[in-house]
Design a protein around this motif. Structure first.
Motif, short mmCIF file in Angstrom:
data_model
loop_
_atom_site.label_atom_id
_atom_site.label_comp_id
_atom_site.label_asym_id
_atom_site.label_seq_id
_atom_site.Cartn_x
_atom_site.Cartn_y
_atom_site.Cartn_z
N GLN A 44 0.83 -1.18 0.00
CA GLN A 44 0.00 0.00 0.00
C GLN A 44 0.87 1.24 0.00
N CYS A 62 -3.43 0.43 -3.66
CA CYS A 62 -3.22 -0.92 -3.15
C CYS A 62 -2.76 -1.83 -4.28
N LEU A 97 -10.44 -8.44 -3.50
CA LEU A 97 -9.75 -7.31 -2.89
C LEU A 97 -10.74 -6.53 -2.05
N TRP A 108 -11.22 -3.24 0.90
CA TRP A 108 -10.73 -2.04 1.60
C TRP A 108 -11.43 -1.97 2.95
N ARG A 168 -10.90 -0.57 -9.47
CA ARG A 168 -9.90 -1.62 -9.74
C ARG A 168 -10.04 -1.98 -11.22
N SER A 170 -5.70 -1.41 -7.08
CA SER A 170 -6.92 -0.69 -6.71
C SER A 170 -6.56 0.66 -6.12
N CYS A 212 -5.90 -2.46 2.97
CA CYS A 212 -6.30 -3.23 1.80
C CYS A 212 -5.97 -4.70 2.09
N SER A 260 -6.25 -8.84 0.26
CA SER A 260 -6.59 -9.61 -0.93
C SER A 260 -6.65 -11.10 -0.59
#
Lengths: 115, 112
Positions: free
Chosen positions: A6, A23, A32, A34, A69, A75, A92, A94
């Motif tokens: 990030q 991110c 993904l 947030w 994204r 993103s 963030c 994933s």
């Protein structure tokens, strides 16, 4: 890289300024997320992407918050006209697939301070 | 997602086992118990998860009661680096868009 990256790590914005937080998820990860984490609190869900599709944005606190994204990898979380209450760490995460069976990998976050 | 209850803070001596409890009395049949931890200035880190059986990995063990209404995360030999906030989360396995719901967690302090 091996983890979720990030940037920037820290951001100070004047009230009313627009900011963009980036991110870079683990390569190939489909999901993904947030999150927003206020001081002394646990992370709170903001939005979710499956590849390039934003499937849930129910956690975004206002229409000043926007996430994208476009190619299903990197993103960006954008906050327009920042307010003091936006000060928080933005995380963030994933995941390799659409389930959370194997857990999420989080980045170290961006600490946003609005002055 | 079902709600969880955790103590606000706990202390443990270095080298001893740290046992972190979590109550989740409203857990439903398809919900897993997940544990994450967050070391200061870092993002949360996945530790372990389970459905009904006890689980063990290189980081910790997870003991889930038979009625699944509570669980305990065990760090077998705590070190100073295990000082962190530990989050117990109950959630389905995903496949949807909803994120994990974190509470305030337990602040575990490992004492030298």
């Amino acid at each position: 890289g091996a983890g979720v990256s990030q940037s920037p790590r820290y951001k100070v914005a004047k009230r009313g300024q627009d900011v963009a937080l980036r991110c870079d998820p683990i390569s190939g990860h489909v999901s993904l997320f947030w999150y927003q984490q206020a001081l002394g609190q646990g992370p709170e869900f903001l939005t979710y992407f499956q590849n390039e599709a934003q499937l849930d944005k129910s956690g975004l606190p206002s229409d000043r918050f926007f996430a994208e994204r476009p190619e299903g990898s990197v993103s960006t979380l954008k906050i327009q006209r920042t307010q003091q209450e936006d000060s928080a760490v933005y995380l963030c995460a994933s995941s390799a697939d659409v389930t959370r069976i194997y857990g999420y990998t989080f980045g170290s976050g961006t600490r946003l301070t609005v002055v | 997602d079902a709600k969880t209850t955790q103590p606000t803070s706990m202390d443990c001596a270095e080298g001893r086992a740290a046992n972190l409890p979590c109550n989740h009395s409203t857990i439903s049949g398809n919900e897993y118990v997940y544990w994450y931890r967050q070391i200061h200035s870092q993002g949360p880190q996945y530790i372990i998860h389970g459905l009904k059986n006890n689980e063990t990995n290189e980081m910790a063990s997870l003991i889930i009661t038979e009625d699944r209404k509570s669980s305990t995360l065990i760090l077998p030999h705590a070190t100073l680096r295990d000082t962190a906030v530990y989050y117990c989360i109950v959630s389905s396995s995903g496949g949807g868009a909803d994120g994990l719901t974190f509470g305030k967690g337990t602040h575990l302090i490992i004492q030298p």
